[in-house]
Write a protein that holds these residues in place. Structure first.
Motif: not given
Length: 166
Positions: A73-102
């Motif tokens: 993800a480029a800082p000036d690129g298109p926005s990215i929103d992350l969606v997850a359900a159930g057990e994948a919620a933790g994976d989504a949050l860990r991804l967001a934490e590893r890539h702050p601002g993405a």
């Protein structure tokens, strides 16, 4: 992802992509919908306005492809929103934490509560919005037990309401 992955759900592509090239919805699907290479029909209105990247977690490599999307993800690129359900919620949050601002938002459907709450607070404090969408209550009148599948119309309505662009 659990070790007890349904072999039928593990068939098909690891990622299904559809929609415009602008803003992105990166979906982590623990149920593996889209086995035949198409998004659930309920997602067509979202794909008309955004590029949907549907990662089918029962298939090997899907989570690493989601990681690549956020890492690239480029800082000036298109926005990215992350969606997850159930057990994948933790994976989504860990991804967001590893890539702050993405990711602009992390949208969770019926997240596993023990794992998601503290991690969600850390992701929020780094500047990414975290929201819980309408979810299954598990009540007897509700025929769909938690977690709601990502193809459920209530999930699509919740994403549309939160993002406000469809």
């Amino acid at each position: 992802m659990t070790a007890e992955t349904d072999p039928v759900r593990a068939e098909g592509p690891s990622v299904v992509t559809d929609g415009d090239e602008g803003a992105k919805l990166l979906v982590l699907d623990p149920a593996g919908e889209g086995k035949h290479g198409e998004l659930p029909a309920t997602w067509r209105p979202l794909a008309a306005r955004r590029q949907v990247i549907w990662c089918r977690l029962p298939v090997d490599g899907a989570l690493s492809q989601a990681e690549d999307v956020l890492a690239d993800a480029a800082p000036d690129g298109p926005s990215i929103d992350l969606v997850a359900a159930g057990e994948a919620a933790g994976d989504a949050l860990r991804l967001a934490e590893r890539h702050p601002g993405a990711a602009s938002h992390v949208l969770l459907v019926d997240p596993v509560p023990d794992e998601a709450s503290e991690l969600a607070d850390r992701v929020r404090s780094a500047g990414t919005a975290v929201d819980v969408l309408p979810h299954s209550t598990g009540e007897p009148y509700n025929r769909v037990p938690p977690p709601l599948t990502l193809g459920h119309p209530d999930v699509v309505a919740g994403i549309t309401k939160i993002l406000g662009d469809v």
